[in-house]
Design a protein around this motif. Sequence first.
Motif, PDB file in Angstrom:
ATOM      1  N   UNK A  61       0.836  -1.213   0.000  1.00  0.00           N
ATOM      2  CA  UNK A  61       0.000   0.000   0.000  1.00  0.00           C
ATOM      3  C   UNK A  61       0.865   1.255   0.000  1.00  0.00           C
ATOM      4  N   UNK A  62       1.867   1.246  -0.870  1.00  0.00           N
ATOM      5  CA  UNK A  62       2.804   2.371  -0.862  1.00  0.00           C
ATOM      6  C   UNK A  62       2.267   3.603  -1.583  1.00  0.00           C
TER       7      UNK A  62
ATOM      8  N   UNK B  21      -5.886   2.340  -1.583  1.00  0.00           N
ATOM      9  CA  UNK B  21      -4.592   1.923  -2.137  1.00  0.00           C
ATOM     10  C   UNK B  21      -4.705   1.891  -3.664  1.00  0.00           C
ATOM     11  N   UNK B  22      -3.777   2.582  -4.329  1.00  0.00           N
ATOM     12  CA  UNK B  22      -3.813   2.649  -5.794  1.00  0.00           C
ATOM     13  C   UNK B  22      -3.495   1.303  -6.449  1.00  0.00           C
ATOM     14  N   UNK B  23      -2.780   0.407  -5.693  1.00  0.00           N
ATOM     15  CA  UNK B  23      -2.423  -0.879  -6.287  1.00  0.00           C
ATOM     16  C   UNK B  23      -3.510  -1.924  -6.095  1.00  0.00           C
TER      17      UNK B  23
ATOM     18  N   UNK C  36      -6.521  -1.433  -4.181  1.00  0.00           N
ATOM     19  CA  UNK C  36      -7.889  -0.925  -4.022  1.00  0.00           C
ATOM     20  C   UNK C  36      -8.432  -1.045  -2.610  1.00  0.00           C
ATOM     21  N   UNK C  37      -7.590  -1.481  -1.653  1.00  0.00           N
ATOM     22  CA  UNK C  37      -8.076  -1.646  -0.278  1.00  0.00           C
ATOM     23  C   UNK C  37      -8.176  -0.273   0.414  1.00  0.00           C
ATOM     24  N   UNK C  38      -9.188  -0.143   1.302  1.00  0.00           N
ATOM     25  CA  UNK C  38      -9.354   1.062   2.124  1.00  0.00           C
ATOM     26  C   UNK C  38      -8.313   1.010   3.236  1.00  0.00           C
ATOM     27  N   UNK C  39      -7.512   2.024   3.352  1.00  0.00           N
ATOM     28  CA  UNK C  39      -6.509   2.066   4.421  1.00  0.00           C
ATOM     29  C   UNK C  39      -6.874   3.225   5.362  1.00  0.00           C
ATOM     30  N   UNK C  40      -7.221   2.919   6.631  1.00  0.00           N
ATOM     31  CA  UNK C  40      -7.562   3.982   7.590  1.00  0.00           C
ATOM     32  C   UNK C  40      -6.289   4.691   8.022  1.00  0.00           C
ATOM     33  N   UNK C  41      -6.308   6.003   7.949  1.00  0.00           N
ATOM     34  CA  UNK C  41      -5.086   6.771   8.170  1.00  0.00           C
ATOM     35  C   UNK C  41      -5.098   7.541   9.487  1.00  0.00           C
ATOM     36  N   UNK C  42      -6.104   7.264  10.348  1.00  0.00           N
ATOM     37  CA  UNK C  42      -6.167   7.916  11.663  1.00  0.00           C
ATOM     38  C   UNK C  42      -7.019   9.169  11.628  1.00  0.00           C
TER      39      UNK C  42
END
Length: 278
Positions: A37-38, A57-59, A61-67
């Motif tokens: 998820x870079x 994530x552009x690669x 497609x997963x939702x990444x919670x960023x706080x």
Amino acid sequence: MNKQFADMASKIIVILFIVIGLLISIFPLNAEAACSHSSLGTRYSDATHPHKYYRTCNSCGKKIYVGGQEVKKHGPGTWGSGTCKYCGSHTYSAGTPSKNHPHASVGKCSCGDTKTVNILRFSCSQCKANPKTASNSSSCSTVFLNVAGDLGVGTIQSVPVTFKVSYTNNYNQPNKLSGGHFPGTAFSSWNTQVACIPVSVPSGFSVGTAPGLSVSYYNSSNAKVATQSVKWSTNTSYASSYQTTFFTLKTMPSYAVATGVCNLGAHSKSTTVKTVFK
Ligand SMILES: [Zn+2]
Ligand SMILES: [Zn+2]
Ligand SMILES: [Zn+2]
Ligand SMILES: [Zn+2]
């Protein structure tokens, strides 16, 4: 025949479980492990409360919670309104009290929530049920030093004066009335009167007396909890409350303190009367 069929069925079920298990465990795990998820997209927040911030994530497609989370404006939470029913807190409009006791009034919040409260109405006799009266008076004796005759050449006279300040309050305790309609109002007064009158004045002298225009209410710890304004009647020795609205308090006061002042020429003396609510 039945036993054979049952054996077959259970074998099929076991195989199905194994296949499903493999599908679930191997494929997603491999996909996740492969992506670090870079590269993340624009930050958004969840539509549902508590609106946690995420980036996609552009690669993979997963939702990444960023706080962190977005706090929206309190409101109906409809699509595109930028509002949420759970963010912030309710603010209810005043509503219109019913004519019938206990005068229910429905307040509305911008989110669509409603809250019904009962309102005391000054013209309603049931709102003044179980009336009580608290009353007290206090006399004050003082000696005014009066300069008789022309300024600077007159003699000083002692003028002993007694005056009296009295307080009367007609009230009830709405939270104790049957029906439990007014749980938030412990004290409701519809008539407060303060008088300040001369009691004894030597002949030939004239004093002025007047009650103070605010009455202080205290709790049992001697902390002031409220101030009530009163207004003079045509005779300034008497003052009373504004007799169109109740003076209400959330908690029962312990006592009230009213003031009165007496003056002779430029000299004045004030005194107080303390009235305990029993
Ligand atoms: Zn990824
Ligand atoms: Zn919210
Ligand atoms: Zn609301
Ligand atoms: Zn009423």
